[in-house]
Design a protein around this motif. Structure first.
Motif, PDB file in Angstrom:
ATOM      1  N   ALA A  85       2.246   8.266   6.966  1.00 20.98           N
ATOM      2  CA  ALA A  85       3.293   7.389   6.425  1.00 20.98           C
ATOM      3  C   ALA A  85       2.827   5.942   6.504  1.00 20.98           C
ATOM      4  O   ALA A  85       2.230   5.530   7.511  1.00 20.98           O
ATOM      5  CB  ALA A  85       4.599   7.561   7.201  1.00 20.98           C
ATOM      6  N   CYS A  86       3.091   5.173   5.430  1.00 18.77           N
ATOM      7  CA  CYS A  86       2.662   3.782   5.375  1.00 18.77           C
ATOM      8  C   CYS A  86       3.562   3.039   4.383  1.00 18.77           C
ATOM      9  O   CYS A  86       4.330   3.671   3.653  1.00 18.77           O
ATOM     10  CB  CYS A  86       1.198   3.693   4.936  1.00 18.77           C
ATOM     11  N   PRO A  87       3.490   1.715   4.336  1.00 16.73           N
ATOM     12  CA  PRO A  87       4.270   0.998   3.318  1.00 16.73           C
ATOM     13  C   PRO A  87       3.838   1.408   1.920  1.00 16.73           C
ATOM     14  O   PRO A  87       2.659   1.694   1.679  1.00 16.73           O
ATOM     15  CB  PRO A  87       3.931  -0.474   3.595  1.00 16.73           C
ATOM     16  N   GLY A  88       4.794   1.435   0.993  1.00 17.48           N
ATOM     17  CA  GLY A  88       4.476   1.725  -0.408  1.00 17.48           C
ATOM     18  C   GLY A  88       4.084   0.449  -1.133  1.00 17.48           C
ATOM     19  O   GLY A  88       3.666  -0.537  -0.522  1.00 17.48           O
ATOM     20  N   GLY A 141      10.270  -2.599   1.060  1.00 20.57           N
ATOM     21  CA  GLY A 141      11.198  -1.666   1.681  1.00 20.57           C
ATOM     22  C   GLY A 141      10.881  -0.204   1.455  1.00 20.57           C
ATOM     23  O   GLY A 141      11.603   0.673   1.941  1.00 20.57           O
ATOM     24  N   GLN A 142       9.788   0.076   0.740  1.00 17.84           N
ATOM     25  CA  GLN A 142       9.430   1.459   0.417  1.00 17.84           C
ATOM     26  C   GLN A 142       8.405   2.009   1.405  1.00 17.84           C
ATOM     27  O   GLN A 142       7.497   1.303   1.839  1.00 17.84           O
ATOM     28  CB  GLN A 142       8.846   1.508  -0.992  1.00 17.84           C
ATOM     29  N   LEU A 160       7.847   9.129  -2.005  1.00 16.85           N
ATOM     30  CA  LEU A 160       8.173   7.717  -1.873  1.00 16.85           C
ATOM     31  C   LEU A 160       9.628   7.589  -1.437  1.00 16.85           C
ATOM     32  O   LEU A 160      10.525   8.131  -2.085  1.00 16.85           O
ATOM     33  CB  LEU A 160       7.953   6.986  -3.195  1.00 16.85           C
ATOM     34  N   ILE A 161       9.846   6.896  -0.308  1.00 18.22           N
ATOM     35  CA  ILE A 161      11.187   6.751   0.265  1.00 18.22           C
ATOM     36  C   ILE A 161      11.577   5.280   0.230  1.00 18.22           C
ATOM     37  O   ILE A 161      10.894   4.433   0.821  1.00 18.22           O
ATOM     38  CB  ILE A 161      11.223   7.283   1.712  1.00 18.22           C
ATOM     39  N   ASP A 193      11.792  15.628   1.611  1.00 22.97           N
ATOM     40  CA  ASP A 193      12.555  15.320   0.400  1.00 22.97           C
ATOM     41  C   ASP A 193      13.091  13.885   0.375  1.00 22.97           C
ATOM     42  O   ASP A 193      13.749  13.478  -0.585  1.00 22.97           O
ATOM     43  CB  ASP A 193      13.704  16.314   0.211  1.00 22.97           C
ATOM     44  N   GLY A 194      12.822  13.105   1.425  1.00 21.44           N
ATOM     45  CA  GLY A 194      13.243  11.709   1.458  1.00 21.44           C
ATOM     46  C   GLY A 194      14.690  11.482   1.827  1.00 21.44           C
ATOM     47  O   GLY A 194      15.177  10.350   1.777  1.00 21.44           O
TER      48      GLY A 194
END
Length: 388
Positions: free
Chosen positions: A165-168, A172-173, A186-187, A223-224
């Protein structure tokens, strides 16, 4: 790295008459140890019982990043800015048993973080993340991110899951890579930039905070889905760290307000196949993905411990938004102003390590919550600033 030598056993000893100061502290993957990078090398500490287990002092300068691989002799090292031998844009994979470098990566920009799994090496730069195979050091993946000066990135550590997991690329993603499933999720976790994130060992649950620092959110990485939201406070704060207990029952948050907050989690995994569960583990685990039911994550209808927001649930429609998120269950006020990181120890204890060289062990009441009780305090490194 022939400049490394074994120093004296005095943990506050000075090297060549100069003061030893902390540059970084970081947990190992199971939070049983932590590494302290200093301006003259690094030191490894065991948490329970607390003791310095190991150190290397370096004449050419210190290390700004130390990443352990569980309790093995393998370390990833990145030099501090004043290190004359190892610059901050180079990652050294160091085998301390053999006292030699077994791998090296150089980049055009400064390394922000390094994360290790038993099969992967992950190097985080400001705008890019590189994923390498540990065995042959071959590049497997490249991930573009939004500006990431904190080097935010976390990995799962169970053998049968490979999650990052990392920043998109949007504010804020969070981008979640399920490498084993060849799936990207993508969350959209927050409106503000991501300030902190962590995952459970299996990579199934993700906890995030933004630069606003008021809310911490828990997501299902498959599933976010947002599963729960807890509130640290109403005022803006800089979140230094988020920790999840091994049984996924508690969450700890440390911030620049000088307080560590404990929250009760209501997340659980259902539909697990008992025949595939490891016999010694009682924590929720992401099982082999042959059964979709094992990935169902629900909010437990009977929350473990009191839910500070539940008494207001009937008024949610007419209250300000912040009343519907749950407030902390227990807390510990730190007497000194510093940057702290926390982790869960055994039997309802929290371990807190500060960049001022302090170590705390505190206990919280799992039924009544409230103020935590300090059980242990150690000053493992003197880092007092001399007044001018």
């Amino acid at each position: 790295m022939d400049a490394i030598y074994d120093p004296s056993s005095n943990s506050n000893a000075e090297i060549d008459g100069t003061e030893v100061n902390l540059l970084s502290v970081s947990w190992n993957q199971d939070y049983g140890c932590f590494a302290a990078g200093t301006n003259h090398g690094f030191r490894i500490y065991n948490c329970d019982p607390f003791k310095e287990t190991f150190r290397r002092d370096l004449k050419s300068g210190g290390f700004g990043i130390i990443e352990m691989l569980f309790r093995s002799n393998i370390l990833a090292l990145v030099g501090g800015k004043s290190n004359t031998q190892y610059p901050p844009n180079k990652v050294i994979i160091w085998d301390d048993h053999q006292s030699r470098c077994i791998g090296e990566f150089s980049f055009r920009s400064e390394v922000r973080a390094v994360k290790l799994r038993r099969d992967r090496i992950v190097v985080v730069l400001e705008h890019k993340i590189y994923v390498y195979n540990f065995m042959d050091l071959k590049l497997l993946h490249q991930i573009e991110t939004l500006a990431n000066p904190r080097g935010l990135c976390c990995l799962s550590h169970q053998v049968n899951t490979s999650v990052l997991a990392c920043p998109g690329l949007r504010r804020g993603q969070v981008r979640v890579e399920h490498f084993g499933l060849n799936m990207t999720k993508l969350i959209n976790a927050h409106d503000s930039r991501i300030a902190c994130l962590t995952m459970t060992m299996d990579g199934l649950l993700l906890a995030t905070a933004s630069t606003k620092g008021t809310l911490i959110r828990i997501f299902n990485t498959m599933d976010g889905t947002r599963l729960q939201e807890v509130r640290r406070g109403v005022d803006r704060a800089d979140i230094y760290g988020i920790a999840l207990s091994p049984n996924v029952q508690w969450l700890a948050v440390s911030s620049d307000k000088g307080t560590v907050h404990i929250f009760s989690l209501r997340v659980r995994v259902v539909g697990e196949d008992p025949s595939t569960q490891s016999t010694g583990s009682h924590s929720p685990s992401l099982l082999q993905h042959n059964s979709s039911s094992s990935l169902d994550v629900l909010i437990s209808p009977s929350a473990v411990g009191p839910n500070p927001g539940s008494s207001l649930s009937f008024m949610k429609g007419m209250l300000p938004k912040y009343f519907s998120s749950e407030w902390s269950f227990a807390r510990f006020h730190l007497p000194e102003s510093s940057q702290y990181m926390s982790a869960f120890g055994s039997q309802n204890t929290v371990i807190i390590v500060g960049m001022n060289g302090s170590f705390y062990r505190c206990a919280f009441d799992p039924v009544n919550g409230g103020e935590m009780i300090q059980h242990e305090y150690v000053r493992f490194l003197k880092t007092e600033l001399k007044s001018g």
